[in-house]
Scaffold this motif. Sequence first.
Motif, mmCIF file in Angstrom:
data_model
loop_
_atom_site.group_PDB
_atom_site.id
_atom_site.type_symbol
_atom_site.label_atom_id
_atom_site.label_comp_id
_atom_site.label_asym_id
_atom_site.label_seq_id
_atom_site.Cartn_x
_atom_site.Cartn_y
_atom_site.Cartn_z
ATOM 1 N N VAL A 108 0.841 -1.201 0.000
ATOM 2 C CA VAL A 108 0.000 0.000 0.000
ATOM 3 C C VAL A 108 0.875 1.251 0.000
ATOM 4 C CG1 VAL A 108 -1.687 1.326 1.354
ATOM 5 C CG2 VAL A 108 -1.967 -1.148 1.070
ATOM 6 N N ALA A 109 1.940 1.232 0.812
ATOM 7 C CA ALA A 109 2.826 2.392 0.890
ATOM 8 C C ALA A 109 3.656 2.561 -0.380
ATOM 9 C CB ALA A 109 3.742 2.267 2.108
ATOM 10 N N TYR A 110 3.791 1.516 -1.159
ATOM 11 C CA TYR A 110 4.501 1.619 -2.436
ATOM 12 C C TYR A 110 3.573 2.161 -3.523
ATOM 13 C CZ TYR A 110 8.798 0.455 -4.951
ATOM 14 O OH TYR A 110 9.993 0.528 -5.610
ATOM 15 N N LEU A 111 2.337 1.670 -3.545
ATOM 16 C CA LEU A 111 1.388 2.097 -4.573
ATOM 17 C C LEU A 111 0.890 3.523 -4.348
ATOM 18 C CD1 LEU A 111 -0.675 -1.182 -5.074
ATOM 19 C CD2 LEU A 111 1.164 -0.277 -6.515
ATOM 20 N N LYS A 112 0.823 3.930 -3.098
ATOM 21 C CA LYS A 112 0.496 5.325 -2.755
ATOM 22 C C LYS A 112 1.735 5.847 -2.041
ATOM 23 C CE LYS A 112 -3.410 6.654 -1.339
ATOM 24 N NZ LYS A 112 -4.336 7.412 -2.102
ATOM 25 N N PRO A 113 2.742 6.245 -2.801
ATOM 26 C CA PRO A 113 4.068 6.524 -2.244
ATOM 27 C C PRO A 113 4.036 7.228 -0.882
ATOM 28 C CG PRO A 113 4.052 6.968 -4.589
ATOM 29 C CD PRO A 113 2.641 6.659 -4.197
ATOM 30 N N THR A 114 4.437 6.461 0.130
ATOM 31 C CA THR A 114 4.407 6.932 1.509
ATOM 32 C C THR A 114 5.685 6.496 2.227
ATOM 33 O OG1 THR A 114 2.016 6.559 1.476
ATOM 34 C CG2 THR A 114 3.009 6.969 3.613
ATOM 35 N N GLN A 115 6.493 7.450 2.562
ATOM 36 C CA GLN A 115 7.673 7.189 3.387
ATOM 37 C C GLN A 115 7.484 7.961 4.684
ATOM 38 O OE1 GLN A 115 9.809 5.067 3.361
ATOM 39 N NE2 GLN A 115 10.770 4.724 1.398
ATOM 40 N N PRO A 116 7.956 7.496 5.800
ATOM 41 C CA PRO A 116 8.819 6.339 5.998
ATOM 42 C C PRO A 116 8.056 5.031 6.213
ATOM 43 C CG PRO A 116 8.645 7.514 8.059
ATOM 44 C CD PRO A 116 7.829 8.287 7.041
ATOM 45 N N LEU A 117 6.729 5.053 6.028
ATOM 46 C CA LEU A 117 5.931 3.846 6.276
ATOM 47 C C LEU A 117 6.420 2.668 5.444
ATOM 48 C CD1 LEU A 117 3.519 2.546 7.696
ATOM 49 C CD2 LEU A 117 2.084 3.347 5.805
ATOM 50 N N ASN A 119 9.369 2.008 4.202
ATOM 51 C CA ASN A 119 10.640 1.506 4.716
ATOM 52 C C ASN A 119 10.456 0.760 6.028
ATOM 53 O OD1 ASN A 119 13.311 2.263 6.497
ATOM 54 N ND2 ASN A 119 13.749 1.673 4.375
ATOM 55 N N ARG A 120 9.617 1.275 6.890
ATOM 56 C CA ARG A 120 9.382 0.604 8.186
ATOM 57 C C ARG A 120 8.705 -0.750 7.988
ATOM 58 N NH1 ARG A 120 7.748 6.123 11.297
ATOM 59 N NH2 ARG A 120 9.890 6.821 11.618
ATOM 60 N N ALA A 121 7.750 -0.811 7.076
ATOM 61 C CA ALA A 121 7.086 -2.086 6.793
ATOM 62 C C ALA A 121 8.088 -3.093 6.248
ATOM 63 C CB ALA A 121 5.936 -1.878 5.811
ATOM 64 N N TYR A 122 8.963 -2.635 5.365
ATOM 65 C CA TYR A 122 10.009 -3.505 4.817
ATOM 66 C C TYR A 122 10.904 -4.034 5.946
ATOM 67 C CZ TYR A 122 14.359 -4.850 2.568
ATOM 68 O OH TYR A 122 15.481 -5.535 2.185
ATOM 69 N N LEU A 123 11.312 -3.148 6.848
ATOM 70 C CA LEU A 123 12.202 -3.549 7.936
ATOM 71 C C LEU A 123 11.531 -4.527 8.899
ATOM 72 C CD1 LEU A 123 14.019 -0.169 8.661
ATOM 73 C CD2 LEU A 123 14.926 -2.208 7.488
ATOM 74 N N VAL A 124 10.236 -4.376 9.122
ATOM 75 C CA VAL A 124 9.516 -5.345 9.963
ATOM 76 C C VAL A 124 9.566 -6.720 9.306
ATOM 77 C CG1 VAL A 124 7.228 -6.035 10.813
ATOM 78 C CG2 VAL A 124 8.032 -3.678 11.122
ATOM 79 N N GLY A 125 9.349 -6.770 7.995
ATOM 80 C CA GLY A 125 9.420 -8.050 7.280
ATOM 81 C C GLY A 125 10.806 -8.672 7.375
ATOM 82 N N VAL A 126 11.848 -7.858 7.228
ATOM 83 C CA VAL A 126 13.219 -8.361 7.338
ATOM 84 C C VAL A 126 13.483 -8.862 8.761
ATOM 85 C CG1 VAL A 126 15.669 -7.681 7.312
ATOM 86 C CG2 VAL A 126 14.151 -6.993 5.442
#
Length: 149
Positions: A108-117, A119-126
């Motif tokens: 969702v944050a990629y399709l509706k460009p939203t930072q830092p959300l 990046n944070r979602a990516y880091l939670v997955g990692v």
Amino acid sequence: MQPVEVYALCTVALFLKFFAVAAVQGLDRLRHRAFVRPEDAAFFGQGARPAAADGELAALAQNTLRNDLENIPFFLFLGLLYVHSGAWPTGALVYFPLFLVSRVVHTVAYLKPTQPLRNRAYLVGVAVLLALSGHIVHRTLTGAWPAQA
């Protein structure tokens, strides 16, 4: 719910999320009747035209799919190993849905460009992947895998 059941449901949900993003990409191309591939423009005809590049939403969807392909397979393999290792059952109830939510939020944050959300979602997955890895390594080094029949 058993760890393997949570794994199965999260795997199906990740597939459906991936499929939904692909549908967003395709629908955006159809809506604008612009296709990067000439054979696609020819196939859809009637006003469809070859385009030099995808529209913004289709390009964002493509980047999202690419990112998913860089992350989701690791979850699939590590999650399967986690379940088969007999690791902490409650961990599956926490880690697997958390990874799923992180990937949905990332999308969702990629399709509706939203930072830092994003990046944070990516880091939670990692972080989830690292936690799964830690449990698997611990079970392996301590010889705690369940006996195989």
